[in-house]
Enzyme design. Structure first.
Site, PDB file in Angstrom:
ATOM      1  N   CYS A  40     -16.405   1.556   0.817  1.00 47.74           N
ATOM      2  CA  CYS A  40     -15.205   0.727   1.035  1.00 47.74           C
ATOM      3  C   CYS A  40     -14.776   0.752   2.491  1.00 47.74           C
ATOM      4  O   CYS A  40     -14.122  -0.178   2.948  1.00 47.74           O
ATOM      5  CB  CYS A  40     -14.071   1.214   0.132  1.00 47.74           C
ATOM      6  SG  CYS A  40     -13.704   2.961   0.348  1.00 47.74           S
TER       7      CYS A  40
ATOM      8  N   HIS B  18      -7.379   0.710  -6.282  1.00 48.25           N
ATOM      9  CA  HIS B  18      -7.548  -0.196  -5.137  1.00 48.25           C
ATOM     10  C   HIS B  18      -8.247  -1.456  -5.680  1.00 48.25           C
ATOM     11  O   HIS B  18      -9.419  -1.705  -5.408  1.00 48.25           O
ATOM     12  CB  HIS B  18      -8.397   0.502  -4.070  1.00 48.25           C
ATOM     13  CG  HIS B  18      -8.344  -0.136  -2.718  1.00 48.25           C
ATOM     14  ND1 HIS B  18      -7.602  -1.275  -2.441  1.00 48.25           N
ATOM     15  CD2 HIS B  18      -8.964   0.197  -1.543  1.00 48.25           C
ATOM     16  CE1 HIS B  18      -7.757  -1.595  -1.175  1.00 48.25           C
ATOM     17  NE2 HIS B  18      -8.576  -0.726  -0.605  1.00 48.25           N
TER      18      HIS B  18
ATOM     19  N   ARG C 287       0.872  -1.185   0.000  1.00 51.18           N
ATOM     20  CA  ARG C 287       0.000   0.000   0.000  1.00 51.18           C
ATOM     21  C   ARG C 287       0.902   1.226   0.000  1.00 51.18           C
ATOM     22  O   ARG C 287       1.619   1.470   0.974  1.00 51.18           O
ATOM     23  CB  ARG C 287      -0.913  -0.006   1.231  1.00 51.18           C
ATOM     24  CG  ARG C 287      -1.622   1.318   1.455  1.00 51.18           C
ATOM     25  CD  ARG C 287      -2.705   1.253   2.502  1.00 51.18           C
ATOM     26  NE  ARG C 287      -3.855   0.512   2.016  1.00 51.18           N
ATOM     27  CZ  ARG C 287      -5.053   0.497   2.618  1.00 51.18           C
ATOM     28  NH1 ARG C 287      -5.245   1.205   3.732  1.00 51.18           N
ATOM     29  NH2 ARG C 287      -6.052  -0.204   2.116  1.00 51.18           N
TER      30      ARG C 287
ATOM     31  N   GLN D 105     -10.180  -4.044  -3.496  1.00 54.28           N
ATOM     32  CA  GLN D 105     -11.457  -3.502  -3.034  1.00 54.28           C
ATOM     33  C   GLN D 105     -12.535  -3.701  -4.095  1.00 54.28           C
ATOM     34  O   GLN D 105     -13.617  -4.222  -3.824  1.00 54.28           O
ATOM     35  CB  GLN D 105     -11.282  -2.002  -2.738  1.00 54.28           C
ATOM     36  CG  GLN D 105     -12.527  -1.329  -2.217  1.00 54.28           C
ATOM     37  CD  GLN D 105     -12.846  -1.761  -0.799  1.00 54.28           C
ATOM     38  OE1 GLN D 105     -11.995  -1.708   0.067  1.00 54.28           O
ATOM     39  NE2 GLN D 105     -14.075  -2.192  -0.554  1.00 54.28           N
TER      40      GLN D 105
ATOM     41  N   ASP E 157     -17.349   7.140  -0.872  1.00 56.04           N
ATOM     42  CA  ASP E 157     -16.063   6.990  -0.182  1.00 56.04           C
ATOM     43  C   ASP E 157     -15.756   8.343   0.456  1.00 56.04           C
ATOM     44  O   ASP E 157     -16.431   9.349   0.163  1.00 56.04           O
ATOM     45  CB  ASP E 157     -14.990   6.580  -1.215  1.00 56.04           C
ATOM     46  CG  ASP E 157     -13.621   6.291  -0.595  1.00 56.04           C
ATOM     47  OD1 ASP E 157     -13.530   6.185   0.651  1.00 56.04           O
ATOM     48  OD2 ASP E 157     -12.638   6.182  -1.357  1.00 56.04           O
TER      49      ASP E 157
ATOM     50  N   ARG F  12     -13.695  -9.034   1.614  1.00 55.08           N
ATOM     51  CA  ARG F  12     -12.279  -8.759   1.337  1.00 55.08           C
ATOM     52  C   ARG F  12     -11.459  -9.994   1.704  1.00 55.08           C
ATOM     53  O   ARG F  12     -10.522 -10.367   1.000  1.00 55.08           O
ATOM     54  CB  ARG F  12     -11.792  -7.551   2.162  1.00 55.08           C
ATOM     55  CG  ARG F  12     -12.419  -6.210   1.818  1.00 55.08           C
ATOM     56  CD  ARG F  12     -11.960  -5.673   0.498  1.00 55.08           C
ATOM     57  NE  ARG F  12     -10.509  -5.540   0.419  1.00 55.08           N
ATOM     58  CZ  ARG F  12      -9.792  -4.539   0.929  1.00 55.08           C
ATOM     59  NH1 ARG F  12     -10.404  -3.534   1.551  1.00 55.08           N
ATOM     60  NH2 ARG F  12      -8.472  -4.488   0.793  1.00 55.08           N
TER      61      ARG F  12
END
Ligand code: CP
Ligand code: NVA
Length: 321
Positions: A276, A141, A114, A144, A236, A304
């Site tokens: 998310c 991402h 990340r 996700q 988001d 996830r």
């Protein structure tokens, strides 16, 4: 002894790394979904699938979901994950990214990263002989978005022909949803304030991906128009990690893009609410929407784990490349 379900030799994705959504084919996504479904239904059957495999997890930014799900996922597949905190110094500051890659490949079987700069993950992958997985960059991402469409499919029973409306900032999550969604046959509508649209080259990329998959991307500046008739409303945070300095200004610019009961009422009757996470309750989404029966945010978070276990197996089970 725990049974181990070996993956079918045919079960191979076309990629060695997962860097951005663009690289995955529709059949790669199909394979990930099918394996994730099986892993979710019988986790114990996969307890030894990555026995003896080691994963390094590099994080320049904070994480709850991504770190936990990769670490728990790796452990429950019989492997081990080591967390490498890179908040300070960032990746590439203490030594070159090339050298980080060339060290890690001597010790571990895969890397999850990340980072702020998307190029940092690209460089890691270019210099490592082991799979590299993007755990969020400023641009994408992918883990996700793949998990989110897996979740949406669980809820609606299909993806092709659905409309997902993303309301807020044209950010990394928005980019991944556009590319993966269009590829899977979803119409992804994006409503942002002027000046906060997703990157035009990624919109182009998503539309190209949609030509084969049957989906597309449509851009709006009016959230009501974007959510009209949509089967999923997604939002988001208004200021992503690294943009905290602009949070106050953004809160003003984005105020009319809040997902609240009135906005949800304009969507399809069966529409679900997605995020998310982490969420800033009271900003991009109200408590009433987050806690409503339409909200599937914790299912997204749960998936996830299952989806990333499938990704780890597909990329790491065959050993070093
Ligand atoms: N959605 C997501 O990636 O959450 P974290 O930042 O907590 O990992
Ligand atoms: N857009 C958000 C997503 C967090 C999972 C960020 O980058 O901070």
């Amino acid at each position: 002894m725990t049974p181990v379900v070996a993956m079918d030799q045919q079960e191979q994705v076309s990629v060695r790394d997962l860097i951005s959504d663009a690289e995955l084919t529709r059949s790669d996504l199909k394979l990930i979904f099918e394996l994730a479904e099986r892993v979710k239904a019988s986790p114990a059957a996969y307890a030894g699938a990555l026995a003896g495999k080691q994963l390094a997890m590099i994080f320049e930014k904070p994480s709850l979901r991504t770190r936990t799900t990769f670490e728990v996922g790796m452990t429950s597949l019989g492997g081990f994950a080591v967390y490498l905190e890179h908040v300070k110094p960032r990746l590439g500051e203490r030594e070159s990214i090339k050298d980080v890659a060339r060290n890690l490949e001597r010790w571990v079987d895969g890397v999850v990263a990340r980072t702020f700069a998307h190029q940092a993950v690209v460089e890691l992958a270019q210099n490592a002989s082991i799979p590299v997985i993007n755990a969020l960059t400023d641009l994408f991402h992918p883990c996700q978005a793949i998990s989110d469409f897996f979740t949406l499919k669980e809820k609606h029973g299909r993806l092709r022909g659905l409309t997902l409306a993303f309301v807020g900032d044209g950010n990394n999550v928005c980019h991944s949803l556009m590319v993966t969604g269009a590829k899977l046959g979803v119409t992804v509508r994006v409503a942002t304030p002027a000046g906060f649209e997703p990157k035009s080259e990624i919109v182009k990329e998503a539309r190209a991906a949609g030509r084969a998959g049957g989906g597309t991307v449509q851009l709006f500046h009016d959230p009501l128009e974007a959510v009209a008739g949509a089967q999923a409303v997604y939002t988001d945070v208004w200021a992503s990690m690294g943009q905290e300095f602009a949070a106050h200004l953004r809160a003003q610019v984005f105020a009319s893009f809040q997902v609240n009961d009135a906005l949800m009422a304009a969507a399809d009757r069966g529409a679900v609410f997605m995020h998310c996470l982490p969420a800033h309750r009271g900003q991009e989404v109200t408590d009433s929407v987050m806690d409503s029966s339409r909200s599937i945010v914790y299912d997204q978070a749960e998936n996830r784990l299952h989806v990333q276990k499938a990704i780890l197996m597909l990329l790491m089970q065959n050993g070093h490349r």
